[in-house]
Design an enzyme around this catalytic site. Structure first.
Site, PDB file in Angstrom:
ATOM      1  N   GLU A 170       0.802  -1.225   0.000  1.00 61.25           N
ATOM      2  CA  GLU A 170       0.000   0.000   0.000  1.00 61.25           C
ATOM      3  C   GLU A 170       0.830   1.267   0.000  1.00 61.25           C
ATOM      4  O   GLU A 170       0.618   2.169   0.816  1.00 61.25           O
ATOM      5  CB  GLU A 170      -0.967   0.011   1.187  1.00 61.25           C
ATOM      6  CG  GLU A 170      -1.987  -1.093   1.134  1.00 61.25           C
ATOM      7  CD  GLU A 170      -3.150  -0.875   2.093  1.00 61.25           C
ATOM      8  OE1 GLU A 170      -3.118   0.077   2.884  1.00 61.25           O
ATOM      9  OE2 GLU A 170      -4.099  -1.661   2.046  1.00 61.25           O
ATOM     10  N   GLU A 378      -5.296  -8.762   0.917  1.00 62.90           N
ATOM     11  CA  GLU A 378      -6.087  -8.419   2.110  1.00 62.90           C
ATOM     12  C   GLU A 378      -7.544  -8.218   1.715  1.00 62.90           C
ATOM     13  O   GLU A 378      -7.828  -7.577   0.702  1.00 62.90           O
ATOM     14  CB  GLU A 378      -5.640  -7.091   2.758  1.00 62.90           C
ATOM     15  CG  GLU A 378      -4.288  -7.124   3.404  1.00 62.90           C
ATOM     16  CD  GLU A 378      -3.888  -5.768   4.004  1.00 62.90           C
ATOM     17  OE1 GLU A 378      -4.771  -4.940   4.319  1.00 62.90           O
ATOM     18  OE2 GLU A 378      -2.668  -5.558   4.135  1.00 62.90           O
TER      19      GLU A 378
HETATM   20  C1  BGP Z   1      -4.607  -1.775   5.132  1.00 60.73           C
HETATM   21  C2  BGP Z   1      -3.278  -2.143   5.714  1.00 60.73           C
HETATM   22  C3  BGP Z   1      -3.338  -3.053   6.858  1.00 60.73           C
HETATM   23  C4  BGP Z   1      -4.569  -2.936   7.725  1.00 60.73           C
HETATM   24  C5  BGP Z   1      -5.842  -2.762   6.941  1.00 60.73           C
HETATM   25  C6  BGP Z   1      -7.031  -2.386   7.757  1.00 60.73           C
HETATM   26  O1  BGP Z   1      -4.580  -0.422   4.796  1.00 60.73           O
HETATM   27  O2  BGP Z   1      -2.412  -2.706   4.758  1.00 60.73           O
HETATM   28  O3  BGP Z   1      -2.129  -2.962   7.538  1.00 60.73           O
HETATM   29  O4  BGP Z   1      -4.404  -2.187   8.831  1.00 60.73           O
HETATM   30  O5  BGP Z   1      -5.709  -1.836   5.911  1.00 60.73           O
HETATM   31  O6  BGP Z   1      -7.068  -1.010   7.963  1.00 60.73           O
HETATM   32  P1  BGP Z   1      -7.392  -0.372   9.353  1.00 60.73           P
HETATM   33  O7  BGP Z   1      -6.541  -1.105  10.343  1.00 60.73           O
HETATM   34  O8  BGP Z   1      -7.033   1.068   9.232  1.00 60.73           O
HETATM   35  O9  BGP Z   1      -8.834  -0.578   9.577  1.00 60.73           O
END
Ligand code: BGP
Length: 478
Positions: A170, A378
């Protein structure tokens, strides 16, 4: 299109789950690890939800055997994790800290012993603080060589053990937060500096991939992109133009550069006029061309809907970090686009659109535009969970979310998308960067909260048992 019959998931489909070093490991100063930019940032007052940080996180560093045992019991086929650069190089460069590397060797050997495919992310935001201090981190071209050296160490040492590699996680989301919103370290708000730092990250990504070709010839590598496919708020031509602007500035800016080796034309022309375009030196284009990945990794959570934004309109605003539904402000770039809620989809308590069809159409857009396989690195639902008496977590809302998104994957496969795998974010509950520990994503609950690590006990949620069955059937019943 409505399919009468759906294709099944291919044999060898990677049913996975994911995490990241800073969010899971803890052990922030153990075995010679140097500080990362997040170690300091989270401790600055007001930066994170209730001052939460990853000093202990969920102590995966010490409990990885227990966590992998839970993965094995579930039948998980792949586990995506990230390596912490400052564990290997406490100062970002200089001598290798063997103890740091030894942790990942043990982790990978343990996964392999259980037939779980490791998916190794080289960079998930935890830059060595020393490089930030020495030369401003991503703002300097010097980072390209240091990143390559760190990656080459991993390529050399782990080539025989790891087949799937993710380069940068990301870059788009992280650097937008770091240099436009000021909400990730180093907390800068300056678009010119943003585009320059981002350009260096592209060069670093391409340099790592170029080195990978020689050192891990049998492996596959690609970046993970935070992909929010864009929708127009209406067919009003002004909204359509805003939608095109958003696609170009928030998606193609990265994906075209990764996959085609060049920036999208209209966006680059615009930035040249505003004086915000990155400085592109002779040789940069050749290097970018060497960075074409083997697959596109996508982190998919939601679509975003865009409307016209006049030159004096909405500016960039941060996300909802409290879980108080309906508190996310409109955000945009004046003169280009602004976000608007989509009345056709439900949202989570953090105001993220729940849109499985958006995943299907996003997969199709990327597959058609770039002609590459896709790995979902993810996807998941961040929600409040309740631990009930008898150690039960009835997360039926998470099961519904995952089920609908996996069904969308199956539709996309039937549409002709070459999908390599699907990783649930996350395996256990872990730290959410800005949202503390209350925004939970795990299939396994971890008993801790923002301030109190408690006993960090692992408890299987209902979604754990549900996903176990999906994997067993190779998604057959979706
Ligand atoms: C993405 C990241 C993760 C994770 C996920 C959920 O942006 O790669 O590391 O954190 O999102 O986001 P959040 O934790 O802000 O809800």
């Amino acid at each position: 299109m409505h399919h009468h019959e759906l294709d099944g998931f291919p044999q060898g489909f990677l049913w996975g789950a994911a995490s990241a070093a800073y969010q899971a490991e803890g052990a922030w100063n153990v075995d010679g690890k140097g500080p990362s930019i997040w170690d300091g940032f989270c401790k600055q007052p007001g930066r994170t939800f209730q001052g939460s940080n990853g000093d202990v996180a969920v102590d995966h560093y010490h409990r990885f055997r227990e966590d992998i045992a839970l993965m094995a019991e579930m039948g998980l086929k792949a586990y995506r994790f990230s390596v912490s650069w400052p564990r290997l190089y406490p100062d970002g460069r200089g001598p290798l800290n063997e103890a740091g590397l030894a942790f990942y060797e043990k982790l990978i050997d343990t996964l392999r012993a259980h037939d779980i495919e490791p998916i190794l992310t080289l960079y998930h935001w935890d830059l060595p603080q020393a490089l930030q201090d020495d030369y401003g981190g991503w703002e300097s071209r010097r980072i390209v060589a240091d990143f390559e050296r760190y990656c080459v160490t991993l390529f050399r040492r782990l080539a025989g053990k790891v087949r799937f590699w993710v380069s940068l996680n990301e870059q788009n989301y992280n650097l937008t937060n770091a240099y436009q919103l000021g909400t990730h370290p180093p907390g800068v708000r300056n678009r010119k500096r943003f585009f320059q730092a981002n350009h260096h990250a592209f060069l670093a990504n391409a340099g790592a991939i170029a080195a990978f070709r020689d050192l891990v010839p049998d492996g596959l590598i690609g970046p993970s992109f935070a992909y929010s496919p864009a929708y127009p708020a209406s067919p009003d031509p002004r909204d359509m133009l805003a939608f095109e602007n958003a696609e170009e500035f928030t998606n193609h800016w990265w994906l075209d550069t990764y996959c085609l080796g060049r920036y999208p034309g209209a966006a680059l022309a615009y930035l040249r006029k505003t004086g915000e375009a990155p400085e592109i030196l002779p040789g940069d284009r050749d290097l970018l061309a060497q960075g074409r990945p083997d697959f596109i990794g996508i982190n998919y959570y939601q679509t975003l809907t865009y409307a016209d934004n006049p030159p004096d309109g909405e500016t960039m605003r941060g996300i909802n970090t409290t879980g108080e539904k309906g508190t996310t402000p409109a955000s945009g770039v004046p003169g280009l686009y602004k976000t608007r809620p989509n009345p056709h989809v439900e949202t989570t308590n953090w105001d993220w659109a729940i849109d499985p069809t958006g995943l299907r159409l996003g997969l199709r857009r990327l597959s058609s535009r770039y002609g590459l396989p896709i790995l979902i690195t993810e996807n998941g639902l961040g929600e409040f969970d309740r631990l009930e008496r008898g150690d039960l977590i009835h997360d039926d809302y998470r099961i519904a979310y995952l089920k609908d998104h996996i069904a969308a994957c199956r539709e996309a496969i039937t549409d002709g998308v070459d999908l390599l795998g699907y990783c649930v974010w996350s395996f256990t509950d872990i730290l959410s960067w800005l949202n503390g520990y209350q925004k939970r994503y795990g299939l396994v609950y971890v008993d801790r909260d923002e301030r109190d690590p408690k006993d960090l006990r692992r408890i299987r949620k209902d979604s754990y048992f549900w996903y176990q069955k999906i994997i067993k059937d190779n998604g057959g019943n979706i």
